[in-house]
Design an enzyme around this catalytic site. Structure first.
Site, PDB file in Angstrom:
ATOM      1  CG  ASP A  87      -2.239   1.198   0.942  1.00 53.03           C
ATOM      2  OD1 ASP A  87      -1.625   1.453   0.269  1.00 53.03           O
ATOM      3  OD2 ASP A  87      -3.286   0.761   1.799  1.00 53.03           O
TER       4      ASP A  87
HETATM    5  C1  BGC Z   1      -4.591   3.529   0.255  1.00 58.20           C
HETATM    6  C2  BGC Z   1      -4.516   2.533  -0.565  1.00 58.20           C
HETATM    7  C3  BGC Z   1      -4.584   3.232  -2.663  1.00 58.20           C
HETATM    8  C4  BGC Z   1      -3.317   3.808  -2.784  1.00 58.20           C
HETATM    9  C5  BGC Z   1      -2.768   5.030  -3.074  1.00 58.20           C
HETATM   10  C6  BGC Z   1      -3.718   3.996   0.465  1.00 58.20           C
HETATM   11  O1  BGC Z   1      -3.741   5.162   1.166  1.00 58.20           O
HETATM   12  O2  BGC Z   1      -4.874   2.571   1.351  1.00 58.20           O
HETATM   13  O3  BGC Z   1      -6.105   1.766  -1.220  1.00 58.20           O
HETATM   14  O4  BGC Z   1      -5.082   2.582  -3.567  1.00 58.20           O
HETATM   15  O5  BGC Z   1      -3.304   4.599  -1.281  1.00 58.20           O
HETATM   16  O6  BGC Z   1      -3.959   6.149  -3.786  1.00 58.20           O
END
Ligand code: BGC
Length: 836
Positions: free
Chosen positions: A240
């Site tokens: 993530d």
């Molecule tokens: C989120 C993800 C997301 C990523 C990119 C993160 O903060 O938890 O679900 O895909 O950011 O935006």
């Protein structure tokens, strides 16, 4: 042998590429270059991939520089959010929606869609539940799998997230989800398992949090033992955004791609570990190979299609799914409303009528080309109504003038349609709710309206359940959830009876947060004790006898269905269940048929009943349909912690065909005699404490988990893994938080002073999102995701200073970013270092 059609137009096999890549290039290939793009190697023609969010539309930031910029993306269809589409109980919708989003992704050059999110809704307070499907793993798995198949069927890769056990937002960056092995397998991993086995997603995104003490990015048992070795996953694991912990440990654990990347420390760590023999070159090569396979698989898909997607068809699909997903929670017969009702008889109240909340806040935010609010949809139909705003969103302040006006318009009307729900200050990615109440201005006005004797229909827009203490006094409740850009059309079609509601809840609608199955330990600290074990949602409430507002699976229709002629056939390992569903009302409609199996009464603790299959059937008024569903006998197995395997117990089970978890219509016994005699793998104390859903945290919880439960760090100092909110005793922590928050607070105040406008709302929401999320961030998560604004050496140095080592800390800071040592020959790749 695999090959990549490279940007140079030539085709090289992955082995050839591997042999030509330098060590630096290999390290860099395993990280992003900016928020959304992976590293390219032009000299070898290896292209970069564009990765972006999901899940209910595709969000591509306009800024070519790769910024995060939530408010500035290319227009895209905003479909109903995952929590909403799940209410349709029709996974075909997820599949169609996935295919449509993939077509839009292709037009925008997107290679990997960061979706779907299939975390279990452990507690309705989780701010991000609107991005997930259900409290039940079967529903989550069925929808997630259909979505992945839809997207990947159109040549765009997916990233199933957040693996695993990311069930809150307040502690997501540093939290430790302490879960017993059985709950993990039966509840938290099960949807991922089905999706991986059935839909073969190209990538999986590991979660920020720790799972039983180890950060998910570094969790070898999770990422290799379970995901690859057991389930056969053959794609790439990415972090993530900012979830990388120990870069070398992560590689060894099976985490290939570091996103958003650009953290020099991580690339340098790989190079140095290989050069000093701390990381086997084969491990690095294997990771690079998988990355190249992903490039090969995904880069073919993003060729701009000859035929661009059809935005009109996608808008129609968004509307259709939203309509099929509306849940009629209660109705005394007031709904549907006659659209030709006499002028003056209908009073519409509530700001959400004209400013519909149609999606959640955070990384999934879509900027749709157009939004159809309920007001637009009413006006298109020429409905006669009076409108009073009644309250304002994005503030906790009541407005006496608006309330007076609303009460006056209600007094003159026969029926009040009250449009209410949550706003982005109350429910969002990045933070959790601390209660389930609607905002004070809405609650106070609803109370006054009901006290005035008005007949009130509540139309709700919210990503998760809210408290409805006045439910019994309402004439009807229609839940649109977060229905996407055409939610207004769905609301009107359902309210005026053009469509017959057929959605049902995929999460138990509890009365207050205290009733949550996770109430014993939700958002109380860094260490989250999942003391309820397998008793999540209805698995808890059915057995504990909790009085809930609306049960799991509940949803009404404007017609009625009768269930009859149950037939159960067992052929080999397959159980087929058929019944006749008769529509005994005077409107065509659809019914969601839920098959629960009551568990055997053995030595192993179990939920009273569990959902094992479901289907949705359309039945014309007065007609009857024969409907069949199936499941495998093996689906009745529990995860045995002594054998580390699924075990089917002999015994008497019961097939239950139901209209909701609390509305069983037909039942028949199912005797299993090909499993084994029931025996418990647990110590006696666990058996005793878990025979029923536990209240609080049982003393035997550590025995259930099989290890001591950590206490968390109460020191209040600032480490790399401390939430800023918890660094109470750290001057540096307070200063850092103050500096970032101070600036954003100022933005917030400036926005507040603007005249009412969409621009003001957007700026307020953005500032609020950062303000609420900042306290839960840590030095490490900032360093890993800030694109260099908080370099790792600075973060590490600050932590050293705070730990009482000022000289070491200052040296660390002054030394600057880690530089990989310049050596040559390593592993299978060539030897030179690139001068980049
Ligand atoms: C989120 C993800 C997301 C990523 C990119 C993160 O903060 O938890 O679900 O895909 O950011 O935006």
């Amino acid at each position: 042998m695999s090959s990549i059609a490279t940007t140079s137009g030539q085709s090289s096999t992955i082995d050839e590429l591997l042999a030509q890549l330098t060590l630096d290039e290999k390290a860099q290939l395993l990280g992003g270059v900016d928020t959304w793009n992976t590293f390219a190697v032009p000299r070898l023609g290896i292209p970069s991939l564009l990765l972006t969010d999901g899940p209910h539309g595709v969000r591509t930031v306009r800024d070519e520089g790769g910024s995060f910029d939530l408010g500035n993306s290319h227009p895209a269809t905003s479909f109903p959010t995952s929590a909403t589409v799940a209410h349709s109980w029709d996974p075909r919708h997820a599949r169609r929606m996935g295919a449509a989003i993939a077509l839009e992704s292709r037009d925008l050059g997107v290679h990997v869609l960061l979706a779907p999110g299939v975390n279990i809704m452990r507690d309705p307070r989780c701010g991000r539940n609107f991005e997930y499907y259900s409290e039940d793993p079967l529903v989550s798995g069925a929808f997630g799998s259909a979505f992945v198949q839809g997207v990947q069927g159109e040549g765009v890769a997916t990233s199933v997230k957040h693996f695993a056990a990311n069930s809150n937002e307040d502690y997501r960056f540093v939290g430790d989800s302490v879960i017993d092995e059985r709950a993990l397998r039966e509840i938290y991993l099960r949807a991922f398992e089905r999706i991986v086995r059935e839909a073969k997603p190209a990538t999986v995104m590991c979660a920020y949090n720790r799972l039983n003490g180890t950060f998910c990015s570094d969790h070898r048992e999770l990422l290799t033992g379970i995901l690859r070795d057991e389930w056969g996953f053959d794609g790439v694991v990415m972090t993530d955004w900012g979830a990388m912990h120990d870069r070398v440990a992560a590689l060894e654990a099976g985490c290939e791609l570091d996103m958003p990347g650009g953290v020099e420390h991580n690339g340098a760590a790989i190079v140095s570990a290989v050069e000093h023999g701390r990381l086997a070159p084969e491990v690095l090569d294997e990771a690079v190979r998988r990355m190249l396979q992903l490039v090969e698989r995904a880069s073919g898909g993003a060729v701009t299609s000859a035929e661009p997607h059809d935005p009109v068809a996608h808008a129609a699909l968004a509307r259709e799914i939203a309509t099929d997903s509306g849940v009629l929670l209660a109705n005394d017969g007031t709904l549907p409303i006659d659209p030709a009702a006499a002028p003056g008889s209908l009073a519409v109240i509530g700001e959400l009528f004209e400013k519909m909340r149609f999606q959640g806040a955070g990384s999934s935010l879509i900027l749709p080309p157009q939004v159809v609010t309920p007001k637009d949809a009413f006006d298109r139909r020429g409905i006669a109504y009076t409108y009073a705003r009644g309250y304002r969103t994005l503030t906790a302040e009541r407005d006496a003038g608006l309330e007076r006006e609303a009460l006056a318009s209600a007094a003159a009307a026969k029926t009040v349609l009250f449009f209410g729900g949550l706003d982005d200050f109350e429910e969002s990615e990045g933070f959790d709710r601390s209660h389930l109440r609607l905002g004070d201005p809405q609650v106070a006005l609803l109370r006054d309206l009901l006290d005035s004797g008005a007949r009130v229909v509540l139309v709700l827009f919210a990503g998760a359940p809210v408290e409805l203490p006045f439910a019994e006094e309402l004439a009807a409740v229609l839940d649109l959830a977060l229905p996407g850009m055409h939610g207004g059309e769905a609301a009107a079609a359902l309210l005026f009876g053009e469509a017959n509601p057929s959605g049902k809840l995929t999460e138990t609608w509890i009365r207050t947060a205290d009733d949550s199955s996770a109430a014993a330990d939700y958002d109380r600290g860094v260490v989250a004790r999942y003391a309820e074990s397998i008793y999540v949602g209805y698995r808890f409430h059915d057995k504990a006898g909790t009085a809930v507002r609306y049960p799991f699976g509940h949803g009404l229709s404007y017609t009625s269905f009768e269930y009859r002629d149950l037939e159960v056939r067992v052929e080999g390992d397959r159980v087929s269940v058929a019944a006749t569903i008769a529509n005994i009302g005077d409107r065509d409609g659809s019914e969601v048929l839920q098959l629960y199996v009551r568990n055997n009464d053995g030595a192993v603790f179990k939920a009273e009943q569990e959902l094992r299959a479901f289907t949705k059937v359309r039945v014309a008024a007065g007609a009857a349909e024969r409907v069949a569903v199936e499941f495998e006998l093996g689906d009745l197995s529990y995860w045995d912690v002594a054998e580390h395997d699924w075990v089917l117990e002999d015994g008497e089970y019961e097939i239950r065909l139901a209209a909701s978890a609390a509305d069983v219509r037909l039942a028949a016994p199912l005797v299993v005699d090909r499993g084994r005699t029931s025996r418990s793998p647990y110590p006696a104390a666990v058996d005793a404490d878990y025979a029923r859903p536990p209240i609080g945290i049982p003393e035997s919880f550590p025995a259930l988990v099989g290890r001591a439960v950590p206490a968390g760090d109460p020191s209040g100092r600032l480490t790399l893994e401390t939430r800023f909110a918890d660094a109470r005793r750290s001057l540096i922590g307070r200063l850092l938080l103050g500096a970032v928050s101070g600036r954003v607070r100022k933005d917030f105040r400036v926005a507040q002073a603007l005249p009412e406008s969409a621009e003001r709302d957007a700026r307020l929401k953005n500032a609020h999102f950062v303000l609420r999320m900042m306290p839960s961030m840590s030095l490490r998560s900032m360093a890993m995701s800030s694109g260099g604004a908080m370099p790792y050496h600075l973060a590490a140095g600050l932590a050293e200073i705070d730990a009482g080592h000022p000289i070491r800390g200052i040296r660390r800071i002054l030394r600057g970013p880690a530089k990989p040592p310049a050596t040559t020959h390593v592993g299978a790749g060539p030897t030179e270092r690139t001068e980049s």
